[in-house]
Design an enzyme around this catalytic site. Structure first.
Site, PDB file in Angstrom:
ATOM      1  CE1 TYR B  11      16.834   1.978  17.579  1.00  0.00           C
ATOM      2  CE2 TYR B  11      15.636   2.409  19.729  1.00  0.00           C
ATOM      3  CZ  TYR B  11      16.035   1.695  18.543  1.00  0.00           C
ATOM      4  OH  TYR B  11      15.648   0.258  18.666  1.00  0.00           O
ATOM      5  CG  ASP B  31      18.912  15.881  15.803  1.00  0.00           C
ATOM      6  OD1 ASP B  31      18.064  15.061  16.290  1.00  0.00           O
ATOM      7  OD2 ASP B  31      20.056  16.293  16.415  1.00  0.00           O
ATOM      8  CE1 TYR B 181      16.553  10.628  29.074  1.00  0.00           C
ATOM      9  CE2 TYR B 181      16.465   8.641  30.008  1.00  0.00           C
ATOM     10  CZ  TYR B 181      16.181   9.332  29.019  1.00  0.00           C
ATOM     11  OH  TYR B 181      15.105   9.164  28.051  1.00  0.00           O
ATOM     12  CE  LYS B 185      13.547  11.732  28.307  1.00  0.00           C
ATOM     13  NZ  LYS B 185      12.829  11.683  27.140  1.00  0.00           N
ATOM     14  CB  THR B 253      26.798  -8.155  30.288  1.00  0.00           C
ATOM     15  OG1 THR B 253      26.455  -7.350  29.411  1.00  0.00           O
ATOM     16  CG2 THR B 253      28.291  -8.507  30.021  1.00  0.00           C
ATOM     17  CE1 TYR B 255      25.354  -4.191  32.522  1.00  0.00           C
ATOM     18  CE2 TYR B 255      23.906  -2.243  33.012  1.00  0.00           C
ATOM     19  CZ  TYR B 255      24.902  -2.735  32.144  1.00  0.00           C
ATOM     20  OH  TYR B 255      25.522  -2.207  31.182  1.00  0.00           O
TER      21      TYR B 255
END
Lengths: 401, 401
Positions: B11, B31, B181, B185, B253, B255
């Protein structure tokens, strides 16, 4: 209590397995002999050979000890580990199953990669084996005081409250370790802390200082049950190295100025600490961190002690400063708290002259086995080897000169 | 400048590769299509298909852009990566090559293990490729603001001075992330910091907030050059998800209570930030940490903005709170410094009504492609799947309902 000891063939693993069994716990000791393989590959064999794990368990029973179950396999193989947890249903696991040598982790790409992969994957798999197959199992993880490095403020026990711009919060004490091995333990702590707060695991992380000694109640019954006594630069800790140097008539090699200060403990106190942690478990959702050592000493202070006691035994011990192969401060502030285990009941064995004399006498019995080439540093932090060239076989794990 | 962009199909990776090339730098985009594979396996395909990397490079040249070199391969394969560094001799590397989805990392054992292995090994290999084959190469690493979590004190830029019992020292700002995830980092940062102080690498670690947007100067020349626009619960960030919900007539939506506050930025500002970091490199032996976002917003504030602008466009946007699938604070203190990139010259693009309207209009063109089943959360933090049973094939990576 049903306890799995991972890394059960190690310097601490086997003595721990015997002590827990002697104390009446049901013990399963697990190892894949990674340390034995690395020791062979780097010419870092211990002072005397120790039998493999099944034979150790047999000898222990023969000496009148209780049964220790044994499994040989790799904690990085999740199917293997998960099967053990499902079958044994441990109430606690002692996780020593890591590549434990700082110099090895600094040799080059392959050794660094093995250390990172092995240590992180083992911890990750322990977390998931507990989560999936033994929920409620207390994880007792061996960390290291080396995670903290040598900060200019007091080292607290794992956590620190930070007051900042009028507000406060409590955080994991910031860490900055001196080798890749020690850094993998920092990563372990981060990983455990994430899964503790996410899945409610019960974890005790023991920040242990350098350990010395080779005598335990169970091993004293039969010398073949002794811990693996490494005195080389790869696996030997500083006190054990000095003992062998004193016996072999080699000057005690102080790295640099010798002001490096750490918290030390006798292997007898490691056994006490692990037992205290097991019998007073952390709560679900708690990452309890305990600093595991009994006294702070500089390298110079240890050298002076060994020299004085060695000389009294007629060994004629010299001390020599050599270039520091590591990257570390050689004069620094160091004041580390270590109250938690005392509060649980730890009765420290300080490094007295008598203790040193006892260790020297034991090493003297094996004097003929000392390989002098194993003692001087063979790994420099600044001279890590490149990775094997693509298309060529990986470099052998033999050390650089 | 010769720059390798790792994760060049992502992205951010592809827009970065184009921008750097347009700016006159020599770019190699690398990649292994891991994100494409995971997106297929989890039914999380982007709003519109994007060509693969060689085709993107061809289209970019066709649109009048400069050449972008391309290499397809896995950064976890050190021989592959080392060869690229040796051949290309980069002066800088932009390291985006990580599994970037928090929900994916929380699905179960296999997904967590892939995230941990892939992200740590990629970073480790980048460190060694630089050390062995391109010493002096500036590493620009994409971290995340999520590393810090939501502490009750101000978030500084990477480092914090701690005054404690009358003494002071400066430390890495303590981190406590909300997914595996994000935790990888944190581990990356620890690993980079160790190797920076040991081997003198030059590293900029960009702590980026959630990014939104799909328009860049280079992509606007040819729609086939657009970034991969994910709007699903696995890869879609909250703003992009809300845009698609507004267009599809699905209530936005939120959360839980929606007080979750983070620092956001437009993809245009990501491109500026990375360029500023590259053209003003960190020094050898420096781990420079910059917080990369332009404005703090709560989820409720974003929902209100999208609703207001969507309604002005006649979309009739509703907002609905749903059970939070994550484990996070929904009301908390949040005040994060982000001065470093402004000092380097960043000119922020805030999330104005015009910006939101422009994004909504772009999404409207693809309205017919929206798959409604991809939007609601399919991964709960509390319901991670167990590992595959030993002896059975691994579970497919399809999500739990």
């Amino acid at each position: 209590m049903r306890v799995i000891v991972l890394g059960g063939d190690g310097y601490l693993g086997w003595p721990t397995a015997m002590r827990l069994a002697a104390r009446g716990h049901d013990v399963l000791a697990v190892d894949n002999y990674l340390r034995r393989r690395i020791a062979r590959e780097t010419d870092s064999e211990p002072l005397f050979a120790t039998p493999e794990l099944p034979e150790r368990a047999r000898l222990f029973e023969e000496s009148g000890g209780p049964k220790v179950e044994v499994a040989i396999g790799d904690c990085c193989d999740f199917a293997f580990l998960a099967d053990l947890f499902r079958r044994f249903q441990p109430e606690a696991v002692v996780h020593y199953a890591e590549q434990p040598s700082a110099p090895y982790s600094m040799m080059g790409y392959e050794e660094a990669r093995l250390t990172l992969d092995n240590n992180l994957t083992a911890t990750f798999n322990v977390i998931w084996a507990v989560k999936d197959h033994a929920p409620g199992c207390h994880v007792v993880k061996l960390g290291t005081m080396g995670e903290y490095g040598t900060p200019n403020i007091d080292i607290e026990e794992g956590w620190i409250e930070i007051a900042h711009k009028g507000r406060k919060d409590t955080f994991l004490y910031p860490r900055a370790a001196g080798s890749l091995y020690h850094t993998t333990k920092v990563l372990d702590t981060d990983l455990l802390w994430f899964y503790v707060r996410t899945y409610g695991l019960a974890v005790t992380d023991l920040m242990q200082g350098p350990v010395y000694g080779l005598s335990t109640a169970e091993a004293d019954a039969d010398e073949r049950l002794l811990p693996n006594f490494h005195y080389d630069d790869i696996f030997g800790t500083v006190v054990n190295r000095f003992l062998v140097q004193a016996v072999a008539g080699i000057p005690l090699t102080v790295y640099g100025r010798g002001g490096q200060t750490r918290g030390y403990l006798n292997i007898l106190d490691t056994l006490q600490c692990v037992l205290l942690a097991l019998e007073n478990p952390a709560a679900a959702g708690e990452l309890r961190i305990l600093n595991q050592f009994v006294e702070q000493l500089s390298v110079n202070e240890i050298a002076e002690k060994v020299q004085r006691v060695g000389n009294a035994l007629g060994l004629g011990v010299a001390v020599r400063s050599i270039e520091n192969p590591r990257k570390e401060k050689e004069d620094h502030y160091y004041n580390a708290k270590h109250q938690g285990l005392l509060d649980l009941g730890l009765e420290p064995h300080p490094m007295t002259d008598d203790v040193i004399a006892g260790m020297l006498e034991r090493v003297l019995r094996h004097k003929g086995r000392i390989e002098r080439g194993r003692i001087l540093p063979r790994v420099k932090w600044s001279a890590a080897r490149s990775a094997a060239e693509p298309g060529r076989p990986p470099a052998p794990a033999g050390v650089d000169a």
